[in-house]
Design an enzyme around this catalytic site. Sequence first.
Site, PDB file in Angstrom:
ATOM      1  N   ASP A 141       0.831  -1.210   0.000  1.00 25.56           N
ATOM      2  CA  ASP A 141       0.000   0.000   0.000  1.00 25.56           C
ATOM      3  C   ASP A 141       0.866   1.260   0.000  1.00 25.56           C
ATOM      4  O   ASP A 141       2.001   1.240   0.477  1.00 25.56           O
ATOM      5  CB  ASP A 141      -0.899  -0.036   1.248  1.00 25.56           C
ATOM      6  CG  ASP A 141      -2.051   0.950   1.151  1.00 25.56           C
ATOM      7  OD1 ASP A 141      -2.314   1.464   0.043  1.00 25.56           O
ATOM      8  OD2 ASP A 141      -2.682   1.222   2.189  1.00 25.56           O
ATOM      9  N   HIS A 150       2.747   3.179  -8.794  1.00 23.25           N
ATOM     10  CA  HIS A 150       2.652   1.744  -9.093  1.00 23.25           C
ATOM     11  C   HIS A 150       3.904   1.289  -9.850  1.00 23.25           C
ATOM     12  O   HIS A 150       4.440   0.220  -9.593  1.00 23.25           O
ATOM     13  CB  HIS A 150       1.398   1.435  -9.915  1.00 23.25           C
ATOM     14  CG  HIS A 150       0.110   1.798  -9.232  1.00 23.25           C
ATOM     15  ND1 HIS A 150      -0.154   1.482  -7.929  1.00 23.25           N
ATOM     16  CD2 HIS A 150      -0.996   2.454  -9.680  1.00 23.25           C
ATOM     17  CE1 HIS A 150      -1.367   1.912  -7.608  1.00 23.25           C
ATOM     18  NE2 HIS A 150      -1.892   2.519  -8.645  1.00 23.25           N
ATOM     19  N   ARG A 206     -11.596   1.385  -9.485  1.00 22.66           N
ATOM     20  CA  ARG A 206     -10.754   2.582  -9.647  1.00 22.66           C
ATOM     21  C   ARG A 206     -10.966   3.149 -11.058  1.00 22.66           C
ATOM     22  O   ARG A 206     -11.485   2.446 -11.940  1.00 22.66           O
ATOM     23  CB  ARG A 206      -9.289   2.215  -9.442  1.00 22.66           C
ATOM     24  CG  ARG A 206      -9.009   1.865  -8.000  1.00 22.66           C
ATOM     25  CD  ARG A 206      -7.536   1.833  -7.692  1.00 22.66           C
ATOM     26  NE  ARG A 206      -7.371   1.596  -6.268  1.00 22.66           N
ATOM     27  CZ  ARG A 206      -6.269   1.853  -5.573  1.00 22.66           C
ATOM     28  NH1 ARG A 206      -5.208   2.355  -6.176  1.00 22.66           N
ATOM     29  NH2 ARG A 206      -6.207   1.630  -4.282  1.00 22.66           N
ATOM     30  N   LEU A 209      11.302 -20.565  -4.001  1.00 25.26           N
ATOM     31  CA  LEU A 209      10.180 -19.740  -3.520  1.00 25.26           C
ATOM     32  C   LEU A 209       8.975 -19.830  -4.453  1.00 25.26           C
ATOM     33  O   LEU A 209       9.135 -19.835  -5.675  1.00 25.26           O
ATOM     34  CB  LEU A 209      10.652 -18.272  -3.458  1.00 25.26           C
ATOM     35  CG  LEU A 209       9.605 -17.259  -2.989  1.00 25.26           C
ATOM     36  CD1 LEU A 209       9.474 -17.303  -1.468  1.00 25.26           C
ATOM     37  CD2 LEU A 209       9.963 -15.842  -3.438  1.00 25.26           C
TER      38      LEU A 209
HETATM   39  C1  FPP Z   1      -2.062   0.174  -3.327  1.00 24.91           C
HETATM   40  O1  FPP Z   1      -1.573   1.490  -3.356  1.00 24.91           O
HETATM   41  C2  FPP Z   1      -1.486  -0.618  -4.408  1.00 24.91           C
HETATM   42  C3  FPP Z   1      -2.195  -1.208  -5.407  1.00 24.91           C
HETATM   43  C4  FPP Z   1      -3.647  -1.115  -5.511  1.00 24.91           C
HETATM   44  C5  FPP Z   1      -1.550  -1.951  -6.503  1.00 24.91           C
HETATM   45  C6  FPP Z   1      -0.271  -2.633  -6.180  1.00 24.91           C
HETATM   46  C7  FPP Z   1       0.473  -2.804  -7.445  1.00 24.91           C
HETATM   47  C8  FPP Z   1       1.806  -2.748  -7.604  1.00 24.91           C
HETATM   48  C9  FPP Z   1       2.746  -2.645  -6.493  1.00 24.91           C
HETATM   49  C10 FPP Z   1       2.402  -2.805  -8.956  1.00 24.91           C
HETATM   50  C11 FPP Z   1       1.994  -3.968  -9.767  1.00 24.91           C
HETATM   51  C12 FPP Z   1       2.373  -5.253  -9.130  1.00 24.91           C
HETATM   52  C13 FPP Z   1       2.821  -6.322  -9.793  1.00 24.91           C
HETATM   53  C14 FPP Z   1       3.098  -7.570  -9.064  1.00 24.91           C
HETATM   54  C15 FPP Z   1       3.070  -6.307 -11.229  1.00 24.91           C
HETATM   55  P1  FPP Z   1      -2.608   2.701  -3.484  1.00 24.91           P
HETATM   56  O2  FPP Z   1      -2.711   3.063  -4.928  1.00 24.91           O
HETATM   57  O3  FPP Z   1      -3.909   2.352  -2.839  1.00 24.91           O
HETATM   58  O4  FPP Z   1      -1.859   3.811  -2.676  1.00 24.91           O
HETATM   59  P2  FPP Z   1      -2.509   5.004  -1.810  1.00 24.91           P
HETATM   60  O5  FPP Z   1      -3.239   4.352  -0.672  1.00 24.91           O
HETATM   61  O6  FPP Z   1      -1.330   5.783  -1.374  1.00 24.91           O
HETATM   62  O7  FPP Z   1      -3.411   5.770  -2.733  1.00 24.91           O
END
Ligand code: FPP
Length: 267
Positions: free
Chosen positions: A41, A59, A93, A153
């Site tokens: 997150d 991201h 989203r 893993l």
């Molecule tokens: C939450 O941060 C994160 C996500 C919804 C997506 C996670 C994705 C990645 C780390 C990249 C893609 C992953 C792979 C494995 C290819 P948020 O957007 O909710 O952050 P915020 O709470 O600060 O708005």
Amino acid sequence: MSLPGEVLAARVKYPLTPQERELLLQIVPERLPRHIAIIMDGNGRWARQAGFRDRIRGHEAGIDSVRTAVRACGELHLRALTLYAFSVENWQRPKKEVDALMRLLIRFLNEEIPELNENNVRLVASGRTQDLSDECRRALDNTMAVTAGNTGLVLNLALSYGGRTEIIEAVRQIATEALAGTLDPVSLTEEAFSARLYHPELGDPDLLVRTSGEFRVSNFLLWQIAYTEIYVTPTLWPDFRRAHLYEAILDYEKRERRFGKVLEKPS
Ligand code: FPP
């Protein structure tokens, strides 16, 4: 004097910073978690703090943290790493963000194959993967197939994943079996229920890490985290590095896991 983590430091393939080395040396190999799950997150906040207008930049930066975590868990010889990459709720989203996340996922799945194979990592996925686009599904199926023979893993990507959805899908399956007369509902056990979840062979996570300081479970692995140790770090996911993972593991190793029982101490 020898330090507990020396055997782990000897396994490390990617160079350690002095701080990472110091932390790693404190880790007790016998107390390592076997399965770590991470709620990644804080990507949006990271992008804003870095001065980007587009959340997707967070991201994108988060991919480096994914790679770092996979490498580090592989080096420690953990059994599994489950990453919450996309939830069932994330479909709501803005389309632009969903499309960008899917493009990132496809790129990751295609480009990461050589490294996953070099590090003996097997990819699996948990979630309603049938909801992904054909292109995404193809990339996922291909990466799972070409890493299927790896024995190190297991990287479990939670994709279009929801804990309640996973439970409902298992309940549906059990009800179908009961109606068909192949399962007796009265003798249903926790093990038999677990066996109908997405990847029961990975075992329940020992440690759940959540980044960005939020104290929420967010519909992640609801059944499997019944006795999981939870670790929350204020670090935003794109800033998460090996030292943060080692800190989480060290914190976990200090905990006394009782699974609801009383641990008898010799009097
Ligand atoms: C939450 O941060 C994160 C996500 C919804 C997506 C996670 C994705 C990645 C780390 C990249 C893609 C992953 C792979 C494995 C290819 P948020 O957007 O909710 O952050 P915020 O709470 O600060 O708005």
